[in-house]
Design a protein around this motif. Structure first.
Motif, PDB file in Angstrom:
ATOM      1  N   SER A  83       0.819  -1.219   0.000  1.00 42.50           N
ATOM      2  CA  SER A  83       0.000   0.000   0.000  1.00 42.50           C
ATOM      3  C   SER A  83       0.849   1.264   0.000  1.00 42.50           C
ATOM      4  CB  SER A  83      -0.956   0.010   1.191  1.00 42.50           C
ATOM      5  OG  SER A  83      -0.236   0.162   2.399  1.00 42.50           O
ATOM      6  N   GLU A  84       2.068   1.176   0.529  1.00 43.67           N
ATOM      7  CA  GLU A  84       2.942   2.343   0.586  1.00 43.67           C
ATOM      8  C   GLU A  84       3.909   2.427  -0.596  1.00 43.67           C
ATOM      9  OE1 GLU A  84       4.811   1.981   4.393  1.00 43.67           O
ATOM     10  OE2 GLU A  84       3.032   2.690   5.461  1.00 43.67           O
ATOM     11  N   ALA A  85       4.013   1.368  -1.371  1.00 40.71           N
ATOM     12  CA  ALA A  85       4.980   1.324  -2.473  1.00 40.71           C
ATOM     13  C   ALA A  85       4.408   1.971  -3.731  1.00 40.71           C
ATOM     14  CB  ALA A  85       5.361  -0.120  -2.776  1.00 40.71           C
ATOM     15  N   ASP A  86       5.286   2.562  -4.484  1.00 37.06           N
ATOM     16  CA  ASP A  86       4.934   3.102  -5.797  1.00 37.06           C
ATOM     17  C   ASP A  86       5.345   2.053  -6.825  1.00 37.06           C
ATOM     18  OD1 ASP A  86       4.165   4.775  -7.842  1.00 37.06           O
ATOM     19  OD2 ASP A  86       6.039   5.926  -7.822  1.00 37.06           O
ATOM     20  N   VAL A  87       4.437   1.111  -7.063  1.00 36.61           N
ATOM     21  CA  VAL A  87       4.783  -0.015  -7.930  1.00 36.61           C
ATOM     22  C   VAL A  87       4.637   0.358  -9.400  1.00 36.61           C
ATOM     23  CG1 VAL A  87       4.200  -1.760  -6.204  1.00 36.61           C
ATOM     24  CG2 VAL A  87       2.473  -1.021  -7.814  1.00 36.61           C
ATOM     25  N   PRO A  88       5.514  -0.156 -10.230  1.00 41.49           N
ATOM     26  CA  PRO A  88       5.422   0.099 -11.663  1.00 41.49           C
ATOM     27  C   PRO A  88       4.186  -0.577 -12.253  1.00 41.49           C
ATOM     28  CG  PRO A  88       7.329  -1.289 -11.162  1.00 41.49           C
ATOM     29  CD  PRO A  88       6.671  -0.948  -9.869  1.00 41.49           C
ATOM     30  N   PRO A  89       3.702  -0.069 -13.371  1.00 36.10           N
ATOM     31  CA  PRO A  89       2.495  -0.645 -13.995  1.00 36.10           C
ATOM     32  C   PRO A  89       2.585  -2.150 -14.258  1.00 36.10           C
ATOM     33  CG  PRO A  89       3.070   1.427 -15.057  1.00 36.10           C
ATOM     34  CD  PRO A  89       4.179   1.110 -14.090  1.00 36.10           C
ATOM     35  N   ALA A  90       3.775  -2.640 -14.548  1.00 33.03           N
ATOM     36  CA  ALA A  90       3.928  -4.073 -14.836  1.00 33.03           C
ATOM     37  C   ALA A  90       3.586  -4.943 -13.633  1.00 33.03           C
ATOM     38  CB  ALA A  90       5.348  -4.361 -15.307  1.00 33.03           C
ATOM     39  N   LEU A  91       3.684  -4.396 -12.416  1.00 38.34           N
ATOM     40  CA  LEU A  91       3.391  -5.170 -11.207  1.00 38.34           C
ATOM     41  C   LEU A  91       1.956  -5.009 -10.721  1.00 38.34           C
ATOM     42  CD1 LEU A  91       6.616  -4.713  -9.058  1.00 38.34           C
ATOM     43  CD2 LEU A  91       5.909  -6.700 -10.361  1.00 38.34           C
ATOM     44  N   LYS A  92       1.208  -4.120 -11.343  1.00 38.02           N
ATOM     45  CA  LYS A  92      -0.169  -3.857 -10.890  1.00 38.02           C
ATOM     46  C   LYS A  92      -1.029  -5.118 -10.836  1.00 38.02           C
ATOM     47  CE  LYS A  92       0.032   0.699 -10.538  1.00 38.02           C
ATOM     48  NZ  LYS A  92      -0.059   1.434  -9.326  1.00 38.02           N
ATOM     49  N   PRO A  93      -0.984  -6.015 -11.836  1.00 36.79           N
ATOM     50  CA  PRO A  93      -1.823  -7.226 -11.755  1.00 36.79           C
ATOM     51  C   PRO A  93      -1.527  -8.082 -10.518  1.00 36.79           C
ATOM     52  CG  PRO A  93      -1.015  -6.947 -13.985  1.00 36.79           C
ATOM     53  CD  PRO A  93      -0.298  -5.933 -13.132  1.00 36.79           C
ATOM     54  N   GLU A  94      -0.240  -8.248 -10.174  1.00 39.55           N
ATOM     55  CA  GLU A  94       0.125  -9.027  -8.990  1.00 39.55           C
ATOM     56  C   GLU A  94      -0.365  -8.345  -7.726  1.00 39.55           C
ATOM     57  OE1 GLU A  94       2.307  -8.464 -11.470  1.00 39.55           O
ATOM     58  OE2 GLU A  94       3.272 -10.353 -11.969  1.00 39.55           O
ATOM     59  N   VAL A  95      -0.197  -7.020  -7.667  1.00 42.86           N
ATOM     60  CA  VAL A  95      -0.633  -6.255  -6.500  1.00 42.86           C
ATOM     61  C   VAL A  95      -2.144  -6.358  -6.350  1.00 42.86           C
ATOM     62  CG1 VAL A  95      -0.867  -3.931  -5.535  1.00 42.86           C
ATOM     63  CG2 VAL A  95       1.324  -4.693  -6.487  1.00 42.86           C
ATOM     64  N   GLU A  96      -2.879  -6.157  -7.424  1.00 45.82           N
ATOM     65  CA  GLU A  96      -4.339  -6.218  -7.363  1.00 45.82           C
ATOM     66  C   GLU A  96      -4.825  -7.612  -6.970  1.00 45.82           C
ATOM     67  OE1 GLU A  96      -5.497  -4.723 -11.200  1.00 45.82           O
ATOM     68  OE2 GLU A  96      -4.962  -2.664 -10.645  1.00 45.82           O
ATOM     69  N   GLY A  97      -4.179  -8.646  -7.503  1.00 46.09           N
ATOM     70  CA  GLY A  97      -4.534 -10.018  -7.155  1.00 46.09           C
ATOM     71  C   GLY A  97      -4.309 -10.296  -5.678  1.00 46.09           C
ATOM     72  N   PHE A  98      -3.194  -9.817  -5.149  1.00 48.24           N
ATOM     73  CA  PHE A  98      -2.879 -10.018  -3.746  1.00 48.24           C
ATOM     74  C   PHE A  98      -3.878  -9.267  -2.874  1.00 48.24           C
ATOM     75  CE2 PHE A  98      -0.705  -8.386   0.075  1.00 48.24           C
ATOM     76  CZ  PHE A  98      -0.455  -9.594   0.714  1.00 48.24           C
ATOM     77  N   LEU A  99      -4.159  -8.017  -3.203  1.00 47.47           N
ATOM     78  CA  LEU A  99      -5.076  -7.222  -2.402  1.00 47.47           C
ATOM     79  C   LEU A  99      -6.508  -7.747  -2.446  1.00 47.47           C
ATOM     80  CD1 LEU A  99      -3.742  -3.634  -3.161  1.00 47.47           C
ATOM     81  CD2 LEU A  99      -3.375  -5.002  -1.093  1.00 47.47           C
ATOM     82  N   ALA A 100      -6.840  -8.495  -3.472  1.00 47.07           N
ATOM     83  CA  ALA A 100      -8.186  -9.064  -3.609  1.00 47.07           C
ATOM     84  C   ALA A 100      -8.386 -10.326  -2.780  1.00 47.07           C
ATOM     85  CB  ALA A 100      -8.483  -9.362  -5.073  1.00 47.07           C
ATOM     86  N   LEU A 101      -7.305 -10.862  -2.198  1.00 47.99           N
ATOM     87  CA  LEU A 101      -7.417 -12.103  -1.403  1.00 47.99           C
ATOM     88  C   LEU A 101      -8.302 -11.890  -0.199  1.00 47.99           C
ATOM     89  CD1 LEU A 101      -3.739 -13.390  -1.410  1.00 47.99           C
ATOM     90  CD2 LEU A 101      -5.626 -14.216  -2.789  1.00 47.99           C
TER      91      LEU A 101
END
Length: 101
Positions: A83-101
């Motif tokens: 939540s505090e990281a400025d992730v690059p667009p390429a990592l957005k799918p992994e981040v969204e998948g994790f946050l949806a758990l």
């Protein structure tokens, strides 16, 4: 597989970001490696092994809810890091998948 075999003999404190990324992707020693990886990610959320910026984070985020349910405190810590990281667009799918758990 030979690399994984070699890494399993290496002291955990001597593992590099790339070593952790590789072992986590291979489902080796998650109970030990995920907390260690979270410590690295707390300092540098986009820690990079040999693949790309944030490849350790991507490896950590790909695990199922079943894995995270075994370590709720670790999951909370990783959620905070993400939540505090400025992730690059390429990592957005992994981040969204994790946050949806």
């Amino acid at each position: 597989m030979a690399t994984v075999r070699e890494l399993r003999r290496k002291p955990i404190g001597g593992l590099t970001v790339e070593d952790m990324r590789l072992l986590i992707r291979q489902n080796v020693g998650l109970a030990y490696l995920l907390p260690l990886a979270a410590e690295v990610l707390r300092i540098d959320p986009l820690a990079e092994g040999d693949m790309y910026e944030g490849d350790l984070l991507a490896a950590v985020l790909t695990w199922s809810a079943e894995v995270w349910n075994k370590s709720p405190e670790l999951e909370r810590n990783v959620r905070l890091i993400v939540s505090e990281a400025d992730v690059p667009p390429a990592l957005k799918p992994e981040v969204e998948g994790f946050l949806a758990l």
